[in-house]
Write an enzyme that holds these catalytic residues in place. Structure first.
Site, short mmCIF file in Angstrom:
data_model
loop_
_atom_site.label_atom_id
_atom_site.label_comp_id
_atom_site.label_asym_id
_atom_site.label_seq_id
_atom_site.Cartn_x
_atom_site.Cartn_y
_atom_site.Cartn_z
CE LYS A 276 -3.82 -1.92 2.79
NZ LYS A 276 -5.07 -1.73 1.56
NE ARG A 350 -10.53 -9.81 -2.13
CZ ARG A 350 -10.90 -8.95 -3.25
NH1 ARG A 350 -11.04 -9.79 -4.16
NH2 ARG A 350 -11.14 -7.45 -3.05
#
Ligand code: BES
Ligand code: MN
Ligand code: ZN
Length: 501
Positions: A276, A350
């Site tokens: 990020k 996920r």
């Protein structure tokens, strides 16, 4: 400063620093219930507050607006707006927070007129919840002052009403304490609560709770159980990965509704090798909110003695960039045997939820609900005051919408668009972990999760936005919110009271 709540009498109320009096507005004029004594500690309390007076004092008709009149003789008197109705539970939550805002650090007693109240217990619960939620502070955890509720009325409250209010205050205090505990876990820096320490904190609390069993899985066990998604995310970090597996079963062997909860527990999300930006990382200690929420919900199911069975599963790990980190293009094998090509290591939630949902489906619950700070896309679509829900069937969606309405935590249903399944087709595995950004990121993530629910009744709450508040508002404190804890508890309460799962 944290607080404790108590039920009290009007006589004791007069000994507190501040007495809070609710005001109902009609056409801009404030009205005070006949049940409130006409004088409080030497101060006259009028039955109506004119428009002009309210405007001059800064008392507005929005629920939770409040002012305090300081007194030389008796207690200070705070006026707190309930808006236009004395029956709206959300307004009572805001009023609880408003009473504390007006009164500052000292102890407060809230006069609760009970005549004509449809749901005295629910109202007292909401009032207490709002007050105690608003007092949370990560920095200052001292508990010097109290929040008291004094039922009043003309005629006096009956014993049944008094008992209902007492019960509501107790429940509100339990709910707020659990939500504040979850907020504390989320606000704790990732360096204080890496997976191992977080698992310990959770275990320590749940061990106290009745009919609760809690297991913490270490890495050897996680390998043995073939949780390839969780191991794949955790292998880039020096901090060992954990999984908390907790159950609450108040009546073993009896058929009661069984809900399995799965919470995302990424204690820090750097993005992994798909790293990020510096700005994008600053709040990523929040990425274990789902885990904190599901454990707070299970704890509350026990403390509220709900007649439901709960299984709560929280995979806990850090998403970092060590030399063993999963690389873009790697393929992970999930618990249920399906394979996922990891094209973006920042789509890690996920991967660990796929394992968690597979485990949940194995215990054949009536319903599976997962909670996760899953996608930036959710935040873009709905912002930080509304969570997204994806639900496999309309009945469950309806139940959750009702629970969300009662809790005041807004949820908006988003569609599981079947044709977007094509976005996650992979050339080398059963699926890939990223769709076609920036298109429908929250939906695509939900579609991936659905593949691990074995066709069970299932809901997915994406709370990436509302998990944090940039600033305090109403009873929501700045920072961690533990959003969706109260909605899930409301849902379980409805099941416990006989609603269908
Ligand atoms: N934890 C983030 C989602 C998030 C973003 C939560 C902002 C709170 C605030 C999640 O793991 C993530 O990074 N998702 C990516 C997925 C993408 C790479 C497919 C996202 O949504 O950008
Ligand atoms: Mn991520
Ligand atoms: Zn994440």
């Amino acid at each position: 400063m944290a607080r404790t709540a108590r039920i009290t009498s009007i006589k004791d109320a007069l000994t507190q620093l501040t007495i809070a009096v609710p005001v109902i507005f009609r056409d801009g004029v404030g009205r005070i219930s006949e049940g409130v004594p006409p004088t409080l500690g030497g101060n006259d309390v009028p039955r109506t507050l004119t428009k002009v007076w309210c405007a001059r004092q800064g008392l507005k008709d929005d629920p939770g607006s409040s002012i305090v009149l300081r007194s030389l003789q008796g207690p200070n008197v705070a006026f707190v707006s309930l808006g236009e109705s004395d029956q709206d539970t959300n307004a009572y939550r805001l009023a609880g927070a408003g009473a504390l805002r007006a009164s500052g650090e000292g102890s407060v007693a809230f006069l609760l007129p009970t005549e004509g109240l449809g749901d005295p217990s629910g109202v007292a619960q909401a009032l207490t919840e709002g007050a105690l939620l608003s007092t949370y502070s990560f920095k200052d955890q001292s508990a010097a002052a109290t929040f008291d509720v004094a039922p009043v009325g003309m005629p006096l409250p009956t014993v049944a009403v008094h008992d209902a209010v007492t019960n509501g205050v107790l429940r509100g205090a339990l709910v707020a304490e659990a939500v504040n505990w979850a907020k504390y876990l989320v606000d704790s820096p990732a360096g204080y609560l890496p997976p191992k320490a977080l698992a310990n904190e959770i275990e320590e609390r749940l061990e106290e709770d009745e009919h609760v069993n809690v297991d913490v899985w270490f890495e050897a066990k996680i390998k043995e159980e073939r949780l390839g998604g969780l191991l794949g995310v955790g292998q880039g970090s020096a901090q060992p990965t954990r999984l908390v597996y907790a159950t609450y079963d108040p009546q073993p062997g009896v058929a009661i509704p069984h809900v399995a909860l799965v919470g995302k527990g990424v204690t820090f999300d750097s993005g992994g090798l798909s790293i990020k930006s510096a700005d994008g990382m600053t709040t990523m200690k929040t990425d274990m909110t789902g885990a904190a929420v599901v454990m707070a919900v299970l704890s509350l199911a026990s403390r509220l003695s709900l007649k439901v069975r709960v299984t709560a599963i929280a995979p806990l790990t850090e998403n970092l960039v060590g030399d063993k980190a999963t690389k873009p293009g790697d393929v992970l094998t999930i618990r249920n045997g399906m394979t996922i090509e990891v094209l973006n290591t920042d789509a890690e939630g996920r991967l660990i939820l796929a394992d968690g949902l597979s485990l949940a489906a194995e215990v054949s619950p009536d319903v599976i609900i997962d909670v996760a700070t899953l996608t930036g896309s959710q935040n873009v679509a709905l912002g930080d005051e509304v969570g997204a829900m994806f639900v496999s069937n309309d009945e469950l969606a309806q139940r959750l919408a009702e629970a969300s309405e009662r809790s005041g935590e807004a949820l908006w249903r988003l569609p599981l668009v079947g044709s977007y399944e094509s976005h996650i087709e992979s050339d080398v595995a059963d699926m890939k972990n990223q769709g076609k950004p920036p298109k429908a990121g929250a939906i695509v993530a939900a579609l991936l999760l659905r593949r691990f629910t074995d066709g069970k009744s299932w809901a997915h709450l994406d709370i990436a936005g509302p998990a944090r508040a940039d600033a305090a508002r109403g009873y929501v404190t700045k920072g961690a919110t533990a959003f969706s804890t109260r909605t899930l508890v409301e849902y379980l309460v409805a099941l416990s009271n006989g609603a269908n799962a």
